[in-house]
Design a protein around this motif. Structure first.
Motif, PDB file in Angstrom:
ATOM      1  N   GLU A 140       8.288  -8.045 -10.559  1.00 63.82           N
ATOM      2  CA  GLU A 140       8.524  -6.717 -11.132  1.00 63.82           C
ATOM      3  C   GLU A 140       7.607  -5.675 -10.493  1.00 63.82           C
ATOM      4  OE1 GLU A 140       8.721  -4.397 -15.427  1.00 63.82           O
ATOM      5  OE2 GLU A 140       7.605  -6.282 -15.315  1.00 63.82           O
ATOM      6  N   MET A 141       6.315  -6.000 -10.365  1.00 61.77           N
ATOM      7  CA  MET A 141       5.372  -5.043  -9.770  1.00 61.77           C
ATOM      8  C   MET A 141       5.705  -4.807  -8.292  1.00 61.77           C
ATOM      9  SD  MET A 141       2.952  -2.912 -10.190  1.00 61.77           S
ATOM     10  CE  MET A 141       2.260  -3.325 -11.790  1.00 61.77           C
ATOM     11  N   ALA A 142       6.080  -5.854  -7.574  1.00 65.03           N
ATOM     12  CA  ALA A 142       6.456  -5.696  -6.165  1.00 65.03           C
ATOM     13  C   ALA A 142       7.657  -4.760  -6.033  1.00 65.03           C
ATOM     14  CB  ALA A 142       6.754  -7.051  -5.536  1.00 65.03           C
ATOM     15  N   ALA A 143       8.648  -4.910  -6.910  1.00 69.29           N
ATOM     16  CA  ALA A 143       9.829  -4.043  -6.867  1.00 69.29           C
ATOM     17  C   ALA A 143       9.460  -2.600  -7.210  1.00 69.29           C
ATOM     18  CB  ALA A 143      10.901  -4.560  -7.827  1.00 69.29           C
ATOM     19  N   LEU A 144       8.604  -2.415  -8.210  1.00 69.38           N
ATOM     20  CA  LEU A 144       8.180  -1.060  -8.576  1.00 69.38           C
ATOM     21  C   LEU A 144       7.382  -0.399  -7.452  1.00 69.38           C
ATOM     22  CD1 LEU A 144       7.142  -1.742 -12.278  1.00 69.38           C
ATOM     23  CD2 LEU A 144       9.068  -0.329 -11.510  1.00 69.38           C
ATOM     24  N   LEU A 145       6.486  -1.162  -6.835  1.00 71.89           N
ATOM     25  CA  LEU A 145       5.706  -0.623  -5.725  1.00 71.89           C
ATOM     26  C   LEU A 145       6.617  -0.268  -4.557  1.00 71.89           C
ATOM     27  CD1 LEU A 145       3.007   0.137  -4.461  1.00 71.89           C
ATOM     28  CD2 LEU A 145       2.678  -2.279  -3.880  1.00 71.89           C
ATOM     29  N   HIS A 146       7.569  -1.113  -4.252  1.00 69.94           N
ATOM     30  CA  HIS A 146       8.519  -0.842  -3.171  1.00 69.94           C
ATOM     31  C   HIS A 146       9.315   0.428  -3.463  1.00 69.94           C
ATOM     32  CE1 HIS A 146      12.296  -1.465  -0.825  1.00 69.94           C
ATOM     33  NE2 HIS A 146      11.382  -1.660   0.120  1.00 69.94           N
ATOM     34  N   ASP A 147       9.773   0.592  -4.705  1.00 69.79           N
ATOM     35  CA  ASP A 147      10.487   1.820  -5.083  1.00 69.79           C
ATOM     36  C   ASP A 147       9.592   3.046  -4.906  1.00 69.79           C
ATOM     37  OD1 ASP A 147      12.723   0.304  -5.725  1.00 69.79           O
ATOM     38  OD2 ASP A 147      12.412   0.438  -7.905  1.00 69.79           O
ATOM     39  N   LEU A 148       8.344   2.940  -5.348  1.00 67.52           N
ATOM     40  CA  LEU A 148       7.409   4.057  -5.244  1.00 67.52           C
ATOM     41  C   LEU A 148       7.162   4.429  -3.785  1.00 67.52           C
ATOM     42  CD1 LEU A 148       5.620   5.988  -6.896  1.00 67.52           C
ATOM     43  CD2 LEU A 148       3.809   4.263  -6.764  1.00 67.52           C
ATOM     44  N   LEU A 149       7.063   3.430  -2.914  1.00 70.06           N
ATOM     45  CA  LEU A 149       6.862   3.687  -1.488  1.00 70.06           C
ATOM     46  C   LEU A 149       8.032   4.454  -0.877  1.00 70.06           C
ATOM     47  CD1 LEU A 149       5.326   0.281  -0.394  1.00 70.06           C
ATOM     48  CD2 LEU A 149       4.154   2.499  -0.471  1.00 70.06           C
ATOM     49  N   GLY A 150       9.166   4.448  -1.542  1.00 71.11           N
ATOM     50  CA  GLY A 150      10.318   5.203  -1.070  1.00 71.11           C
ATOM     51  C   GLY A 150      10.214   6.692  -1.338  1.00 71.11           C
ATOM     52  N   VAL A 151       9.228   7.103  -2.182  1.00 68.39           N
ATOM     53  CA  VAL A 151       9.134   8.519  -2.533  1.00 68.39           C
ATOM     54  C   VAL A 151       7.757   9.140  -2.311  1.00 68.39           C
ATOM     55  CG1 VAL A 151      11.031   8.443  -4.196  1.00 68.39           C
ATOM     56  CG2 VAL A 151       8.703   8.007  -4.974  1.00 68.39           C
ATOM     57  N   ILE A 152       6.730   8.317  -2.131  1.00 67.60           N
ATOM     58  CA  ILE A 152       5.378   8.859  -1.989  1.00 67.60           C
ATOM     59  C   ILE A 152       4.484   7.854  -1.268  1.00 67.60           C
ATOM     60  CG2 ILE A 152       4.472   7.986  -4.189  1.00 67.60           C
ATOM     61  CD1 ILE A 152       3.125  10.793  -4.526  1.00 67.60           C
ATOM     62  N   LYS A 153       3.419   8.357  -0.668  1.00 63.83           N
ATOM     63  CA  LYS A 153       2.431   7.487  -0.030  1.00 63.83           C
ATOM     64  C   LYS A 153       1.576   6.820  -1.109  1.00 63.83           C
ATOM     65  CE  LYS A 153       2.163   9.987   4.317  1.00 63.83           C
ATOM     66  NZ  LYS A 153       2.706   8.942   5.146  1.00 63.83           N
ATOM     67  N   VAL A 154       1.242   5.561  -0.870  1.00 64.63           N
ATOM     68  CA  VAL A 154       0.440   4.777  -1.811  1.00 64.63           C
ATOM     69  C   VAL A 154      -0.680   4.103  -1.033  1.00 64.63           C
ATOM     70  CG1 VAL A 154       0.453   2.818  -3.419  1.00 64.63           C
ATOM     71  CG2 VAL A 154       2.432   4.353  -3.314  1.00 64.63           C
ATOM     72  N   ALA A 155      -1.859   4.089  -1.621  1.00 64.47           N
ATOM     73  CA  ALA A 155      -2.985   3.342  -1.063  1.00 64.47           C
ATOM     74  C   ALA A 155      -3.418   2.311  -2.091  1.00 64.47           C
ATOM     75  CB  ALA A 155      -4.145   4.268  -0.730  1.00 64.47           C
ATOM     76  N   VAL A 156      -3.778   1.132  -1.612  1.00 69.36           N
ATOM     77  CA  VAL A 156      -4.279   0.078  -2.488  1.00 69.36           C
ATOM     78  C   VAL A 156      -5.654  -0.320  -1.969  1.00 69.36           C
ATOM     79  CG1 VAL A 156      -3.891  -2.207  -3.469  1.00 69.36           C
ATOM     80  CG2 VAL A 156      -1.931  -0.731  -2.953  1.00 69.36           C
ATOM     81  N   ILE A 157      -6.634  -0.302  -2.866  1.00 70.46           N
ATOM     82  CA  ILE A 157      -8.013  -0.625  -2.525  1.00 70.46           C
ATOM     83  C   ILE A 157      -8.438  -1.859  -3.298  1.00 70.46           C
ATOM     84  CG2 ILE A 157      -8.975   0.906  -4.288  1.00 70.46           C
ATOM     85  CD1 ILE A 157     -11.209   1.607  -2.249  1.00 70.46           C
ATOM     86  N   SER A 158      -9.325  -2.625  -2.704  1.00 73.21           N
ATOM     87  CA  SER A 158      -9.824  -3.829  -3.370  1.00 73.21           C
ATOM     88  C   SER A 158     -11.187  -4.190  -2.812  1.00 73.21           C
ATOM     89  CB  SER A 158      -8.862  -4.998  -3.141  1.00 73.21           C
ATOM     90  OG  SER A 158      -9.394  -6.193  -3.707  1.00 73.21           O
ATOM     91  N   GLY A 159     -11.955  -4.885  -3.612  1.00 74.42           N
ATOM     92  CA  GLY A 159     -13.219  -5.426  -3.134  1.00 74.42           C
ATOM     93  C   GLY A 159     -13.003  -6.595  -2.193  1.00 74.42           C
ATOM     94  N   GLY A 160     -11.830  -7.197  -2.261  1.00 72.67           N
ATOM     95  CA  GLY A 160     -11.506  -8.331  -1.402  1.00 72.67           C
ATOM     96  C   GLY A 160     -11.199  -7.896   0.019  1.00 72.67           C
ATOM     97  N   GLY A 161     -11.181  -8.858   0.915  1.00 74.98           N
ATOM     98  CA  GLY A 161     -10.923  -8.586   2.317  1.00 74.98           C
ATOM     99  C   GLY A 161      -9.443  -8.551   2.663  1.00 74.98           C
ATOM    100  N   TRP A 162      -9.159  -8.297   3.936  1.00 74.31           N
ATOM    101  CA  TRP A 162      -7.794  -8.242   4.444  1.00 74.31           C
ATOM    102  C   TRP A 162      -6.991  -9.502   4.101  1.00 74.31           C
ATOM    103  CZ3 TRP A 162      -3.958  -5.350   5.701  1.00 74.31           C
ATOM    104  CH2 TRP A 162      -2.924  -5.832   6.504  1.00 74.31           C
ATOM    105  N   PRO A 163      -7.556 -10.705   4.226  1.00 78.35           N
ATOM    106  CA  PRO A 163      -6.774 -11.908   3.893  1.00 78.35           C
ATOM    107  C   PRO A 163      -6.251 -11.914   2.452  1.00 78.35           C
ATOM    108  CG  PRO A 163      -8.714 -12.527   5.142  1.00 78.35           C
ATOM    109  CD  PRO A 163      -8.854 -11.059   4.801  1.00 78.35           C
ATOM    110  N   GLN A 164      -6.977 -11.273   1.552  1.00 78.60           N
ATOM    111  CA  GLN A 164      -6.505 -11.176   0.165  1.00 78.60           C
ATOM    112  C   GLN A 164      -5.197 -10.388   0.098  1.00 78.60           C
ATOM    113  OE1 GLN A 164      -9.446  -9.623  -2.529  1.00 78.60           O
ATOM    114  NE2 GLN A 164      -8.032  -9.532  -4.244  1.00 78.60           N
ATOM    115  N   PHE A 165      -5.101  -9.304   0.851  1.00 79.34           N
ATOM    116  CA  PHE A 165      -3.868  -8.520   0.884  1.00 79.34           C
ATOM    117  C   PHE A 165      -2.742  -9.308   1.548  1.00 79.34           C
ATOM    118  CE2 PHE A 165      -6.907  -5.179   0.108  1.00 79.34           C
ATOM    119  CZ  PHE A 165      -6.222  -4.319  -0.733  1.00 79.34           C
ATOM    120  N   GLU A 166      -3.081 -10.047   2.599  1.00 79.34           N
ATOM    121  CA  GLU A 166      -2.074 -10.865   3.281  1.00 79.34           C
ATOM    122  C   GLU A 166      -1.514 -11.937   2.351  1.00 79.34           C
ATOM    123  OE1 GLU A 166      -2.935 -11.066   7.941  1.00 79.34           O
ATOM    124  OE2 GLU A 166      -4.563 -11.925   6.731  1.00 79.34           O
ATOM    125  N   LYS A 167      -2.306 -12.368   1.413  1.00 82.44           N
ATOM    126  CA  LYS A 167      -1.875 -13.416   0.482  1.00 82.44           C
ATOM    127  C   LYS A 167      -1.241 -12.845  -0.793  1.00 82.44           C
ATOM    128  CE  LYS A 167      -3.757 -17.244  -2.199  1.00 82.44           C
ATOM    129  NZ  LYS A 167      -4.985 -17.924  -2.633  1.00 82.44           N
TER     130      LYS A 167
END
Length: 107
Positions: free
Chosen positions: A23-50
């Motif tokens: 559900e969150m992936a679908a909502l984020l994908h929809d949002l990316l269709g209308v506006i720029k989004v940034a996601v920040i985390s304390g974790g490293g790049w591999p965390q985003f890849e996973k």
């Protein structure tokens, strides 16, 4: 009008250290269709890849997604593939001075 929406990853878009649910992936994908989004985390790049990227469709909307791992000390954007635009790491001397200061404070 807002031009960018910024989210934290763990505890906001996903349970801590867990992948985005469908559900969150679908909502984020929809949002990316209308506006720029940034996601920040304390974790490293591999965390985003996973946790994030495998759950989003691999399409042109990814160009509206910026990823800022390691508390924003790195910045990735998509342009056909993911490219690191910057990385701000401490030097060995800076790390040594920081750790020394912490040890003194705790001492």
């Amino acid at each position: 009008m807002k031009r960018l929406i910024v989210y934290d990853l763990d505890g906001t878009l996903a349970e801590s250290k867990s992948s985005l649910d469908a559900e969150m992936a679908a909502l984020l994908h929809d949002l990316l269709g209308v506006i720029k989004v940034a996601v920040i985390s304390g974790g490293g790049w591999p965390q985003f890849e996973k946790q994030v990227l495998p759950n989003l469709p691999h399409d042109e909307r990814l160009a509206n997604l910026s990823i800022l791992p390691t508390c924003g000390t790195k910045f990735f954007q998509y342009s056909g593939d993911w490219k690191k635009l910057y990385e701000e790491d401490f030097t060995a001397d800076e790390k040594k001075r920081i750790l020394s200061s912490i040890e003194k404070a705790l001492g």
